[in-house]
Design a protein around this motif. Sequence first.
Motif, PDB file in Angstrom:
ATOM      1  N   VAL A  60       0.821  -1.215   0.000  1.00  0.00           N
ATOM      2  CA  VAL A  60       0.000   0.000   0.000  1.00  0.00           C
ATOM      3  C   VAL A  60       0.855   1.265   0.000  1.00  0.00           C
ATOM      4  O   VAL A  60       0.459   2.287  -0.562  1.00  0.00           O
ATOM      5  CB  VAL A  60      -0.969  -0.015   1.204  1.00  0.00           C
ATOM      6  CG1 VAL A  60      -1.784   1.266   1.258  1.00  0.00           C
ATOM      7  CG2 VAL A  60      -1.900  -1.223   1.116  1.00  0.00           C
ATOM      8  N   LEU A  61       2.048   1.208   0.593  1.00  0.00           N
ATOM      9  CA  LEU A  61       2.905   2.397   0.635  1.00  0.00           C
ATOM     10  C   LEU A  61       3.744   2.569  -0.628  1.00  0.00           C
ATOM     11  O   LEU A  61       4.489   3.534  -0.749  1.00  0.00           O
ATOM     12  CB  LEU A  61       3.807   2.363   1.867  1.00  0.00           C
ATOM     13  CG  LEU A  61       3.076   2.461   3.212  1.00  0.00           C
ATOM     14  CD1 LEU A  61       4.072   2.529   4.368  1.00  0.00           C
ATOM     15  CD2 LEU A  61       2.147   3.672   3.257  1.00  0.00           C
ATOM     16  N   ASP A  62       3.625   1.638  -1.569  1.00  0.00           N
ATOM     17  CA  ASP A  62       4.205   1.839  -2.904  1.00  0.00           C
ATOM     18  C   ASP A  62       3.156   2.596  -3.710  1.00  0.00           C
ATOM     19  O   ASP A  62       2.469   2.048  -4.564  1.00  0.00           O
ATOM     20  CB  ASP A  62       4.537   0.488  -3.539  1.00  0.00           C
ATOM     21  CG  ASP A  62       5.143   0.613  -4.937  1.00  0.00           C
ATOM     22  OD1 ASP A  62       5.505   1.742  -5.330  1.00  0.00           O
ATOM     23  OD2 ASP A  62       5.236  -0.415  -5.629  1.00  0.00           O
ATOM     24  N   PHE A  63       3.015   3.894  -3.397  1.00  0.00           N
ATOM     25  CA  PHE A  63       1.883   4.678  -3.879  1.00  0.00           C
ATOM     26  C   PHE A  63       1.776   4.725  -5.405  1.00  0.00           C
ATOM     27  O   PHE A  63       0.682   4.882  -5.948  1.00  0.00           O
ATOM     28  CB  PHE A  63       1.974   6.112  -3.341  1.00  0.00           C
ATOM     29  CG  PHE A  63       1.877   6.217  -1.845  1.00  0.00           C
ATOM     30  CD1 PHE A  63       0.678   5.969  -1.192  1.00  0.00           C
ATOM     31  CD2 PHE A  63       2.979   6.535  -1.087  1.00  0.00           C
ATOM     32  CE1 PHE A  63       0.582   6.057   0.188  1.00  0.00           C
ATOM     33  CE2 PHE A  63       2.903   6.630   0.300  1.00  0.00           C
ATOM     34  CZ  PHE A  63       1.698   6.385   0.950  1.00  0.00           C
ATOM     35  N   LEU A  64       2.906   4.618  -6.099  1.00  0.00           N
ATOM     36  CA  LEU A  64       2.908   4.777  -7.551  1.00  0.00           C
ATOM     37  C   LEU A  64       3.079   3.442  -8.273  1.00  0.00           C
ATOM     38  O   LEU A  64       3.349   3.414  -9.470  1.00  0.00           O
ATOM     39  CB  LEU A  64       4.020   5.746  -7.965  1.00  0.00           C
ATOM     40  CG  LEU A  64       3.995   7.112  -7.250  1.00  0.00           C
ATOM     41  CD1 LEU A  64       5.137   7.984  -7.740  1.00  0.00           C
ATOM     42  CD2 LEU A  64       2.663   7.805  -7.452  1.00  0.00           C
ATOM     43  N   ASN A  65       2.919   2.346  -7.548  1.00  0.00           N
ATOM     44  CA  ASN A  65       2.974   0.998  -8.126  1.00  0.00           C
ATOM     45  C   ASN A  65       4.261   0.780  -8.921  1.00  0.00           C
ATOM     46  O   ASN A  65       4.247   0.309 -10.060  1.00  0.00           O
ATOM     47  CB  ASN A  65       1.742   0.738  -8.994  1.00  0.00           C
ATOM     48  CG  ASN A  65       0.462   0.751  -8.186  1.00  0.00           C
ATOM     49  OD1 ASN A  65       0.341   1.450  -7.182  1.00  0.00           O
ATOM     50  ND2 ASN A  65      -0.515  -0.018  -8.612  1.00  0.00           N
ATOM     51  N   GLU A  66       5.377   1.086  -8.265  1.00  0.00           N
ATOM     52  CA  GLU A  66       6.657   1.016  -8.967  1.00  0.00           C
ATOM     53  C   GLU A  66       7.195  -0.402  -9.110  1.00  0.00           C
ATOM     54  O   GLU A  66       8.006  -0.674  -9.999  1.00  0.00           O
ATOM     55  CB  GLU A  66       7.677   1.917  -8.272  1.00  0.00           C
ATOM     56  CG  GLU A  66       7.342   3.400  -8.443  1.00  0.00           C
ATOM     57  CD  GLU A  66       8.333   4.308  -7.755  1.00  0.00           C
ATOM     58  OE1 GLU A  66       9.462   4.436  -8.271  1.00  0.00           O
ATOM     59  OE2 GLU A  66       7.975   4.884  -6.701  1.00  0.00           O
ATOM     60  N   ARG A  67       6.765  -1.340  -8.267  1.00  0.00           N
ATOM     61  CA  ARG A  67       7.255  -2.704  -8.469  1.00  0.00           C
ATOM     62  C   ARG A  67       6.669  -3.281  -9.743  1.00  0.00           C
ATOM     63  O   ARG A  67       7.345  -4.018 -10.466  1.00  0.00           O
ATOM     64  CB  ARG A  67       6.981  -3.560  -7.241  1.00  0.00           C
ATOM     65  CG  ARG A  67       5.663  -4.307  -7.138  1.00  0.00           C
ATOM     66  CD  ARG A  67       5.611  -4.956  -5.760  1.00  0.00           C
ATOM     67  NE  ARG A  67       4.618  -5.983  -5.583  1.00  0.00           N
ATOM     68  CZ  ARG A  67       3.354  -5.775  -5.198  1.00  0.00           C
ATOM     69  NH1 ARG A  67       2.920  -4.540  -4.999  1.00  0.00           N
ATOM     70  NH2 ARG A  67       2.531  -6.787  -5.020  1.00  0.00           N
ATOM     71  N   GLY A  68       5.413  -2.951 -10.055  1.00  0.00           N
ATOM     72  CA  GLY A  68       4.833  -3.380 -11.322  1.00  0.00           C
ATOM     73  C   GLY A  68       5.388  -2.605 -12.507  1.00  0.00           C
ATOM     74  O   GLY A  68       5.487  -3.135 -13.616  1.00  0.00           O
ATOM     75  N   LYS A  69       5.766  -1.357 -12.258  1.00  0.00           N
ATOM     76  CA  LYS A  69       6.343  -0.530 -13.331  1.00  0.00           C
ATOM     77  C   LYS A  69       7.643  -1.126 -13.850  1.00  0.00           C
ATOM     78  O   LYS A  69       7.998  -0.938 -15.023  1.00  0.00           O
ATOM     79  CB  LYS A  69       6.577   0.893 -12.812  1.00  0.00           C
ATOM     80  CG  LYS A  69       7.006   1.874 -13.889  1.00  0.00           C
ATOM     81  CD  LYS A  69       7.284   3.248 -13.336  1.00  0.00           C
ATOM     82  CE  LYS A  69       8.583   3.288 -12.543  1.00  0.00           C
ATOM     83  NZ  LYS A  69       9.002   4.664 -12.224  1.00  0.00           N
ATOM     84  N   ARG A  70       8.367  -1.852 -13.013  1.00  0.00           N
ATOM     85  CA  ARG A  70       9.600  -2.501 -13.468  1.00  0.00           C
ATOM     86  C   ARG A  70       9.328  -3.437 -14.644  1.00  0.00           C
ATOM     87  O   ARG A  70      10.132  -3.538 -15.570  1.00  0.00           O
ATOM     88  CB  ARG A  70      10.240  -3.276 -12.308  1.00  0.00           C
ATOM     89  CG  ARG A  70      10.808  -2.391 -11.205  1.00  0.00           C
ATOM     90  CD  ARG A  70      11.287  -3.231 -10.036  1.00  0.00           C
ATOM     91  NE  ARG A  70      11.942  -2.420  -9.010  1.00  0.00           N
ATOM     92  CZ  ARG A  70      12.363  -2.893  -7.853  1.00  0.00           C
ATOM     93  NH1 ARG A  70      12.183  -4.184  -7.552  1.00  0.00           N
ATOM     94  NH2 ARG A  70      12.953  -2.097  -6.971  1.00  0.00           N
ATOM     95  N   TYR A  71       8.196  -4.132 -14.598  1.00  0.00           N
ATOM     96  CA  TYR A  71       7.844  -5.021 -15.702  1.00  0.00           C
ATOM     97  C   TYR A  71       7.495  -4.226 -16.961  1.00  0.00           C
ATOM     98  O   TYR A  71       7.856  -4.615 -18.077  1.00  0.00           O
ATOM     99  CB  TYR A  71       6.672  -5.914 -15.302  1.00  0.00           C
ATOM    100  CG  TYR A  71       6.970  -6.853 -14.165  1.00  0.00           C
ATOM    101  CD1 TYR A  71       7.951  -7.830 -14.277  1.00  0.00           C
ATOM    102  CD2 TYR A  71       6.259  -6.775 -12.963  1.00  0.00           C
ATOM    103  CE1 TYR A  71       8.217  -8.697 -13.218  1.00  0.00           C
ATOM    104  CE2 TYR A  71       6.523  -7.634 -11.915  1.00  0.00           C
ATOM    105  CZ  TYR A  71       7.506  -8.592 -12.046  1.00  0.00           C
ATOM    106  OH  TYR A  71       7.772  -9.449 -11.003  1.00  0.00           O
ATOM    107  N   GLN A  72       6.775  -3.125 -16.786  1.00  0.00           N
ATOM    108  CA  GLN A  72       6.462  -2.284 -17.942  1.00  0.00           C
ATOM    109  C   GLN A  72       7.736  -1.797 -18.617  1.00  0.00           C
ATOM    110  O   GLN A  72       7.853  -1.832 -19.854  1.00  0.00           O
ATOM    111  CB  GLN A  72       5.621  -1.076 -17.505  1.00  0.00           C
ATOM    112  CG  GLN A  72       4.213  -1.416 -17.068  1.00  0.00           C
ATOM    113  CD  GLN A  72       3.452  -0.184 -16.612  1.00  0.00           C
ATOM    114  OE1 GLN A  72       3.582   0.235 -15.465  1.00  0.00           O
ATOM    115  NE2 GLN A  72       2.670   0.392 -17.501  1.00  0.00           N
ATOM    116  N   ALA A  73       8.681  -1.320 -17.806  1.00  0.00           N
ATOM    117  CA  ALA A  73       9.932  -0.799 -18.353  1.00  0.00           C
ATOM    118  C   ALA A  73      10.707  -1.889 -19.087  1.00  0.00           C
ATOM    119  O   ALA A  73      11.273  -1.649 -20.168  1.00  0.00           O
ATOM    120  CB  ALA A  73      10.781  -0.207 -17.229  1.00  0.00           C
ATOM    121  N   GLU A  74      10.711  -3.101 -18.524  1.00  0.00           N
ATOM    122  CA  GLU A  74      11.454  -4.197 -19.159  1.00  0.00           C
ATOM    123  C   GLU A  74      10.793  -4.625 -20.465  1.00  0.00           C
ATOM    124  O   GLU A  74      11.485  -4.909 -21.461  1.00  0.00           O
ATOM    125  CB  GLU A  74      11.550  -5.380 -18.197  1.00  0.00           C
ATOM    126  CG  GLU A  74      12.501  -6.478 -18.653  1.00  0.00           C
ATOM    127  CD  GLU A  74      13.931  -5.980 -18.795  1.00  0.00           C
ATOM    128  OE1 GLU A  74      14.615  -6.453 -19.734  1.00  0.00           O
ATOM    129  OE2 GLU A  74      14.366  -5.128 -17.987  1.00  0.00           O
TER     130      GLU A  74
END
Length: 434
Positions: free
Chosen positions: A410-424
């Motif tokens: 919940v404190l990953d407010f910008l969903n950056e762990r999922g963004k890693r997959y988008q970037a890859e």
Amino acid sequence: MNPSKTEQNGRLRIRGRVEPGFESVRQLFENQMRTMAERNVQLCAFYRGKKVVDLWASAIGDDTFTADSLVNVFSSGKSLEAIAIASLVSRGLVRYDAKITQYWPEFGANGKDGLTIADLMRHEAGLANFDTSIDMEDLFTENIKQNAVGRIIEEHAPAYREGDGGKREYHALTRGWIVNEVFRRVDPAGRTIGEFLREEVSGPLDADVVVGVKETEMPRVSKVHALGFGYVLLQSLIPRFLGRRIVHNIFQILGRLIRIVPSMIKSRRAGTPPPLTGMTGMGFFNEPGFARGETPSANATCSAGGLAKIAAMMSAGGKWEGREFISDEAWQAMHEHPVKADMGAMLVTRFTQGGVDCFTPCTAQSTRIERDFNEGREGFYGWMGLGGSIFQWHPKRDIGFAFVPTSLHVLDFLNERGKRYQAEILKCVETIER
């Protein structure tokens, strides 16, 4: 696709396939499943109409979790309600610049008569919080059609953020309730968004995407679990090289909290009740009654494969296998006129008139939070959900993307762990297209 591989390391189960050229996405997935605080996860992506990533895993040894399991994706559902309104635009039944009262005259009471469809879709309707809680049963499809929710909305007056005069304020749950009322009044069959999605989108696409879970579907639902605040703070003190299991360190988390918490307090105006009766914590969202109702902005229950297929249809201009879901003109209108505005907590968004965010390249003047929000997902449209889910599409590259976890950071407010997959995935596509 590459042959399916199952990894069993203690309780960890990793399954699925990737197409040649996307092997690095699987490597990232395996690494994150080992190192991040995950439970059950699905990741799926389409490229040029072909499924190129289809991975799912359980870090808790849950053999009942599959690619077909259904998970609440929270605010990722906002893009589904945007698609529903775009379908009305496609049929010439709605215009984004039209006043809501053109379709729902009673809505105009108490100073709401000037609001347009675009205002609502951009989170600028001044209805981020209601002054009364909604009963869970009022959100059942049959009760929505009796105007149980509509009456509350009709009587409500708009209220905007105090202090800076900004109109954009995140309508976390309320946008979906209001959009559903507009939709059912305009749809010739009088359907709700949940009914429409089953009949016109997820059904024809054979996509596991529903708003309003049926009793027969309940066994397929995998519960969500929020990371405890204490656990997150302890993890945030661990350096990444020593095995931190969340994205951010203590300084990053505190920096975000300093910005976001005051804004959240302001948005919850004095005396404002909880959005839903009996809503006391995250466990509420696992209640069967909540899943059965229609809160399109917060209870779309989906698989990553289903969302990614819908995203692929959107990235292809609203077409799929010879069928038109949204006309060219309506698709264009949905993605037009992104307006840059602060949504509070220094989070700058660019919502189009159709209600999806437009992620753009940053500049030297961009703030740190803008960079964290946009970099790695430039060119995507859509939105994301509380704790991690992402449902977005990239028209230029023709990518449909979905990430669906059951562990809510919940404190990953910008969903950056999922963004890693988008970037890859973007890196893989750029390499293929060279």
